[in-house]
Design an enzyme around this catalytic site. Structure first.
Site, short mmCIF file in Angstrom:
data_model
loop_
_atom_site.label_atom_id
_atom_site.label_comp_id
_atom_site.label_asym_id
_atom_site.label_seq_id
_atom_site.Cartn_x
_atom_site.Cartn_y
_atom_site.Cartn_z
N THR A 46 -1.18 -22.48 19.42
CA THR A 46 -2.52 -22.09 19.87
C THR A 46 -3.17 -21.08 18.93
O THR A 46 -2.49 -20.24 18.35
CB THR A 46 -2.50 -21.53 21.31
OG1 THR A 46 -3.79 -21.01 21.61
CG2 THR A 46 -1.47 -20.43 21.50
N GLN A 47 -4.50 -21.19 18.82
CA GLN A 47 -5.25 -20.20 18.03
C GLN A 47 -5.28 -18.85 18.74
O GLN A 47 -5.59 -17.84 18.12
CB GLN A 47 -6.70 -20.66 17.86
CG GLN A 47 -6.86 -21.87 17.01
CD GLN A 47 -8.30 -22.34 16.93
OE1 GLN A 47 -9.22 -21.66 17.39
NE2 GLN A 47 -8.49 -23.50 16.35
N CYS A 48 -5.02 -18.85 20.05
CA CYS A 48 -5.03 -17.59 20.79
C CYS A 48 -3.80 -16.78 20.36
O CYS A 48 -2.73 -17.35 20.13
CB CYS A 48 -4.94 -17.83 22.29
SG CYS A 48 -6.22 -18.90 22.93
N ASP B 287 0.06 -6.96 4.67
CA ASP B 287 -0.70 -8.22 4.77
C ASP B 287 0.16 -9.42 5.15
O ASP B 287 -0.24 -10.23 5.98
CB ASP B 287 -1.43 -8.52 3.45
CG ASP B 287 -2.61 -7.59 3.21
OD1 ASP B 287 -2.99 -6.85 4.15
OD2 ASP B 287 -3.16 -7.60 2.09
N ASP C 203 1.73 -6.53 -4.53
CA ASP C 203 0.88 -6.53 -3.33
C ASP C 203 1.37 -7.72 -2.53
O ASP C 203 1.57 -8.81 -3.07
CB ASP C 203 -0.60 -6.73 -3.76
CG ASP C 203 -1.56 -6.64 -2.57
OD1 ASP C 203 -1.36 -7.36 -1.58
OD2 ASP C 203 -2.52 -5.86 -2.66
N SER C 204 1.59 -7.54 -1.24
CA SER C 204 2.24 -8.62 -0.48
C SER C 204 1.38 -9.86 -0.34
O SER C 204 1.86 -10.90 0.12
CB SER C 204 2.70 -8.13 0.90
OG SER C 204 1.63 -8.09 1.80
N SER C 205 0.13 -9.79 -0.75
CA SER C 205 -0.70 -11.01 -0.75
C SER C 205 -0.16 -12.00 -1.78
O SER C 205 -0.49 -13.19 -1.74
CB SER C 205 -2.15 -10.67 -1.06
OG SER C 205 -2.60 -9.72 -0.14
N THR D 221 0.81 -1.22 0.00
CA THR D 221 0.00 0.00 0.00
C THR D 221 0.84 1.27 0.00
O THR D 221 0.49 2.27 -0.62
CB THR D 221 -0.90 0.02 1.26
OG1 THR D 221 -1.76 -1.12 1.20
CG2 THR D 221 -1.74 1.27 1.35
N1 ASP Z 1 -2.62 -5.48 0.36
C1 ASP Z 1 -1.55 -4.65 0.84
C2 ASP Z 1 -0.28 -5.46 0.84
O1 ASP Z 1 -0.07 -6.23 1.74
C3 ASP Z 1 -1.85 -4.11 2.19
C4 ASP Z 1 -0.80 -3.20 2.78
O2 ASP Z 1 0.23 -2.95 2.24
O3 ASP Z 1 -1.03 -2.68 3.88
O4 ASP Z 1 0.51 -5.36 -0.07
#
Ligand code: ASP
Length: 345
Positions: free
Chosen positions: A274-276, A89, A56-58, A12
């Protein structure tokens, strides 16, 4: 003058709104350069390595972690520190992976990014980048202060492999529930040096073998046998992160334990976390985690999900024998876990 390498991967921080697609997309480093003239007034000699195209880091992948580790390795002697601009992300995954890949790190590697693009009036990008640069170049009496892979975001510096993105909206996007921040930024940057790893006296060793034959089994009441069996029968599977309840408990139905036993018998590593977000796995504390112990499930202690997944990839990539592999998982390699050994009898 400190010399810092900025590695711009995308996120972002360098995105603009595309009128055609009506969505944010990453663009080149110039957007950041043009919006941050302060960079040139910091008294830091900086260079930029920009991904082309930025992502995008996704879309982050283990191959890109290897690329990042190689970029740092090739330029390690020429720079005092590294700042990686990265989408938030998957920033905790990248920080965790790099922490394992960069053994004996003696220079700061600081990841940062932002929740709002740098071109927006209310952006958080400027503060995040400027302070990350300052941290990456900080020395006290000539000594590196933070020889670790860290995330700097919203006035806090976290150990990367302890961090987690917990909020998609607040500027305070990250926290580290099981380990204190390494520094807090206000008028001054206050380092908590007692929590920082010591500077190693060995040379940097970069590990580039990651094994992605890992998967995740997340517990929830009502999980079906066919779902569990499908996850555990992924071809080539070598490691499973078991996201269990509370202190590492799962359901104890015979079919469930039997399905897990089938894979542990074949040598697949099952790591219980753990999920916590806070607290630790304590296998054997409850009757609902004892069968896991008996079938050889490994305690992931208080590791984050991000640290557990990337550590499994890293450890499996080492090609060690099963005993050494198991013991590496349970041992703190880069400060990613706090071992607890209670005897519940
Ligand atoms: N979707 C963006 C990413 O991870 C979100 C961010 O940068 O905050 O690249």
């Amino acid at each position: 003058m400190s010399k810092i390498l900025i590695i711009y991967t995308g996120g972002t921080v360098g995105m603009i709104y595309d009128e055609k697609t009506k969505a944010l997309r990453p663009i080149g480093f110039n957007e950041i350069r043009n919006n941050l003239p302060e960079l040139y007034r910091m008294g830091i000699d900086f260079y930029v390595y920009a991904f082309n195209p930025p992502i995008d880091s996704s879309d982050m992948q283990p191959e890109i972690w290897v690329e990042l580790a190689s970029i740092i390795e090739d330029r390690y002697d020429r720079y005092d520190g590294f700042v990686i601009l990265h989408g938030s992300d998957t920033m905790s995954f990248t920080a965790s992976a790099l922490s394992f890949m960069l053994e004996n790190l003696s220079k700061p590697v600081i990841l940062t990014g932002s929740q709002l693009p740098i071109g927006k009036i209310r952006t958080d990008a400027k503060e995040n980048i400027i302070t990350a640069m300052e941290i990456a170049s900080t020395r006290h009496n000539g000594q590196v202060v933070v020889p670790e892979v860290c995330i700097y975001f919203d006035f806090a510096l976290f150990r990367g492999n302890r961090s987690k993105k917990y909020n998609a909206e607040k500027f305070e996007a990250f926290y580290s529930m099981n380990y204190p921040p390494l520094a807090e930024a206000g008028i001054d940057i206050k380092y908590k040096t007692q929590f920082v790893l010591p500077v190693p006296d060995k040379p940097l060793k970069v590990h580039k073998q990651l094994d992605d034959n890992v998967t995740v089994l997340k517990m929830y009441p009502g999980i079906t046998r066919k779902a569990v069996e499908a996850i555990l029968s992924v071809p080539g599977l070598r490691g499973v992160v078991l996201e269990a309840f509370g202190s590492g408990n799962t359901n104890t139905q015979p079919w469930f334990i039997e399905s897990l036993k089938k894979v542990t018998d074949k040598g697949v590593l099952v790591v219980d976390i753990t999920q916590c977000d806070g607290g630790s796995v304590e296998l054997g504390k409850y009757e609902t985690s004892q069968p896991l112990q008996q079938i050889g499930v490994i305690s992931g202690h208080d590791m984050t999900f991000e640290a557990a997944v990337t550590k499994l990839m890293f450890v499996l990539g080492q090609g060690l024998d099963p005993e050494a592999t198991r013991s590496m998982i349970e041992t703190s390699l880069r400060g990613e876990l706090t071992p607890i050994n209670h005897d519940w009898e």
